[in-house]
Design an enzyme around this catalytic site. Structure first.
Site, PDB file in Angstrom:
ATOM      1  N   LYS A 122     128.752   5.822  54.551  1.00 57.57           N
ATOM      2  CA  LYS A 122     127.558   5.563  53.739  1.00 57.57           C
ATOM      3  C   LYS A 122     127.861   4.650  52.552  1.00 57.57           C
ATOM      4  O   LYS A 122     127.094   3.740  52.259  1.00 57.57           O
ATOM      5  CB  LYS A 122     126.952   6.879  53.218  1.00 57.57           C
ATOM      6  CG  LYS A 122     126.493   7.830  54.307  1.00 57.57           C
ATOM      7  CD  LYS A 122     125.751   9.023  53.730  1.00 57.57           C
ATOM      8  CE  LYS A 122     126.579   9.917  52.825  1.00 57.57           C
ATOM      9  NZ  LYS A 122     127.714  10.568  53.502  1.00 57.57           N
ATOM     10  N   ARG A 127     121.311  16.401  49.081  1.00 55.68           N
ATOM     11  CA  ARG A 127     122.240  17.093  49.977  1.00 55.68           C
ATOM     12  C   ARG A 127     121.772  18.502  50.293  1.00 55.68           C
ATOM     13  O   ARG A 127     122.426  19.204  51.063  1.00 55.68           O
ATOM     14  CB  ARG A 127     123.604  17.185  49.300  1.00 55.68           C
ATOM     15  CG  ARG A 127     124.620  16.150  49.790  1.00 55.68           C
ATOM     16  CD  ARG A 127     125.879  16.365  48.995  1.00 55.68           C
ATOM     17  NE  ARG A 127     127.074  15.887  49.575  1.00 55.68           N
ATOM     18  CZ  ARG A 127     127.643  14.722  49.295  1.00 55.68           C
ATOM     19  NH1 ARG A 127     127.046  13.858  48.498  1.00 55.68           N
ATOM     20  NH2 ARG A 127     128.794  14.404  49.825  1.00 55.68           N
ATOM     21  N   ARG A 167     141.142   7.269  54.307  1.00 55.29           N
ATOM     22  CA  ARG A 167     140.413   6.530  53.268  1.00 55.29           C
ATOM     23  C   ARG A 167     141.241   6.389  51.989  1.00 55.29           C
ATOM     24  O   ARG A 167     141.921   7.312  51.562  1.00 55.29           O
ATOM     25  CB  ARG A 167     139.111   7.274  52.953  1.00 55.29           C
ATOM     26  CG  ARG A 167     138.343   6.637  51.804  1.00 55.29           C
ATOM     27  CD  ARG A 167     136.908   7.005  51.819  1.00 55.29           C
ATOM     28  NE  ARG A 167     136.653   8.402  51.501  1.00 55.29           N
ATOM     29  CZ  ARG A 167     135.431   8.922  51.500  1.00 55.29           C
ATOM     30  NH1 ARG A 167     134.388   8.188  51.804  1.00 55.29           N
ATOM     31  NH2 ARG A 167     135.261  10.196  51.207  1.00 55.29           N
ATOM     32  N   ARG A 222     141.408  10.371  47.520  1.00 47.70           N
ATOM     33  CA  ARG A 222     140.600  11.337  46.764  1.00 47.70           C
ATOM     34  C   ARG A 222     141.102  12.754  47.031  1.00 47.70           C
ATOM     35  O   ARG A 222     141.474  13.068  48.154  1.00 47.70           O
ATOM     36  CB  ARG A 222     139.130  11.224  47.198  1.00 47.70           C
ATOM     37  CG  ARG A 222     138.441  10.029  46.629  1.00 47.70           C
ATOM     38  CD  ARG A 222     137.099   9.720  47.283  1.00 47.70           C
ATOM     39  NE  ARG A 222     136.260  10.875  47.555  1.00 47.70           N
ATOM     40  CZ  ARG A 222     135.007  10.774  47.992  1.00 47.70           C
ATOM     41  NH1 ARG A 222     134.448   9.590  48.182  1.00 47.70           N
ATOM     42  NH2 ARG A 222     134.291  11.853  48.232  1.00 47.70           N
ATOM     43  N   ARG A 256     134.066  20.296  53.428  1.00 51.51           N
ATOM     44  CA  ARG A 256     132.924  19.395  53.258  1.00 51.51           C
ATOM     45  C   ARG A 256     132.101  19.295  54.535  1.00 51.51           C
ATOM     46  O   ARG A 256     130.874  19.190  54.478  1.00 51.51           O
ATOM     47  CB  ARG A 256     133.404  18.016  52.798  1.00 51.51           C
ATOM     48  CG  ARG A 256     133.864  18.044  51.346  1.00 51.51           C
ATOM     49  CD  ARG A 256     134.734  16.865  51.018  1.00 51.51           C
ATOM     50  NE  ARG A 256     134.005  15.626  50.986  1.00 51.51           N
ATOM     51  CZ  ARG A 256     134.563  14.431  51.219  1.00 51.51           C
ATOM     52  NH1 ARG A 256     135.842  14.348  51.525  1.00 51.51           N
ATOM     53  NH2 ARG A 256     133.844  13.349  51.144  1.00 51.51           N
TER      54      ARG A 256
HETATM   55  P1  AMP Z   1     130.510  11.881  48.032  1.00 49.12           P
HETATM   56  O1  AMP Z   1     131.200  10.751  47.344  1.00 49.12           O
HETATM   57  O2  AMP Z   1     129.053  11.597  48.289  1.00 49.12           O
HETATM   58  O3  AMP Z   1     131.237  12.348  49.262  1.00 49.12           O
HETATM   59  O4  AMP Z   1     130.505  13.109  46.996  1.00 49.12           O
HETATM   60  C1  AMP Z   1     131.719  13.687  46.588  1.00 49.12           C
HETATM   61  C2  AMP Z   1     131.474  15.094  46.069  1.00 49.12           C
HETATM   62  O5  AMP Z   1     130.582  15.042  44.938  1.00 49.12           O
HETATM   63  C3  AMP Z   1     130.795  16.034  47.042  1.00 49.12           C
HETATM   64  O6  AMP Z   1     131.702  16.633  47.965  1.00 49.12           O
HETATM   65  C4  AMP Z   1     130.205  17.065  46.087  1.00 49.12           C
HETATM   66  O7  AMP Z   1     131.191  17.907  45.573  1.00 49.12           O
HETATM   67  C5  AMP Z   1     129.714  16.172  44.935  1.00 49.12           C
HETATM   68  N1  AMP Z   1     128.340  15.701  45.177  1.00 49.12           N
HETATM   69  C6  AMP Z   1     127.946  14.428  45.420  1.00 49.12           C
HETATM   70  N2  AMP Z   1     126.617  14.364  45.606  1.00 49.12           N
HETATM   71  C7  AMP Z   1     126.166  15.641  45.500  1.00 49.12           C
HETATM   72  C8  AMP Z   1     124.888  16.234  45.624  1.00 49.12           C
HETATM   73  N3  AMP Z   1     123.795  15.507  45.922  1.00 49.12           N
HETATM   74  N4  AMP Z   1     124.794  17.572  45.425  1.00 49.12           N
HETATM   75  C9  AMP Z   1     125.873  18.326  45.127  1.00 49.12           C
HETATM   76  N5  AMP Z   1     127.121  17.827  45.026  1.00 49.12           N
HETATM   77  C10 AMP Z   1     127.262  16.483  45.205  1.00 49.12           C
END
Ligand code: AMP
Length: 209
Positions: free
Chosen positions: A13, A88, A122, A155, A166
């Site tokens: 994404k 989410r 990644r 990360r 996740r």
């Molecule tokens: P991402 O970069 O989108 O994979 O987000 C990394 C982490 O940030 C996720 O695994 C969550 O811990 C947190 N996070 C990101 N977006 C959200 C969301 N909309 N709601 C809750 N936690 C989020």
């Protein structure tokens, strides 16, 4: 155009949003990137969310919704945006609907095996957040960002325990949004298995761009 990018972690994404931004000239709003920047800057938000994110859990809805509501109120988001990683949960989707009407929700579809391969390889730039992959999108110089020369790192939430967590969280909390948005007639499915350029092509066709 107001877009939501939906799909499991590792569907690409973020990478696709960076490309789509060039195409559509609208801001890319990634809640994950906002949280990571807050963690790096050790702001109160960053300190609050670091452990949750490192463990691969979700930040609470209230905090996340408030953050997005504020970001979408900014001038640059008025003509459109790509929301990446938000909503989410159903509660976040209901909240979003109360303060902004999205035009399309793009569901990037990919099986778990491919997700694990992508996430474990990644690498992310510490400085500008650009994404690379040790097999598929190698930087020109190992360990350095092509765009800004920043150091590349893995990360914490891309370690294997957190990846499993996740995916579980995605299935339980986020995947129900596929039917939620399909029911509203907003969903567009895009096959996210091919290489980035092909997925972008699929995305363009699906949205008639
Ligand atoms: P991402 O970069 O989108 O994979 O987000 C990394 C982490 O940030 C996720 O695994 C969550 O811990 C947190 N996070 C990101 N977006 C959200 C969301 N909309 N709601 C809750 N936690 C989020």
């Amino acid at each position: 155009m107001k877009l939501v990018f939906l799909g499991p972690p590792g569907a690409g994404k973020g990478t696709l949003a960076a490309k789509a931004v060039e195409l559509l000239q609208i801001p890319h709003i990634s809640t994950g990137a906002i949280f990571r920047a807050a963690i790096a800057a050790r702001t109160p938000l960053g300190i609050k969310v670091k452990e949750i994110i490192d463990a691969g859990k979700l930040v609470d809805d209230e905090t996340t919704i408030a953050l997005v509501r504020e970001r979408l109120a900014a001038e640059d988001a008025q003509k459109g945006y790509i929301l990446d990683g938000f909503p989410r949960t159903i509660a976040q989707a209901d909240a979003l609907d109360s303060f902004s009407k999205v035009d399309r929700v793009v569901n990037f579809d990919i099986p778990d095996g491919a997700v694990i391969e992508r996430l474990s390889g990644r690498r992310v730039c510490k400085n500008c957040g650009a994404n690379y992959h040790i097999l598929f999108t190698k930087p020109k110089t190992e360990g350095r960002c092509d765009l800004c020369g920043g150091e590349l790192y893995t990360r914490d939430d891309d370690q294997s325990d957190a990846i499993q967590r996740r995916l579980e969280v995605y299935r339980a909390q986020t995947a129900p949004l596929i039917d939620y948005y399909r029911g509203k007639g907003l969903l567009v499915d895009v096959d996210a298995r091919p290489a980035v350029d092909q997925v972008i092509e699929n995305f363009r066709k699906a949205l008639h761009l």
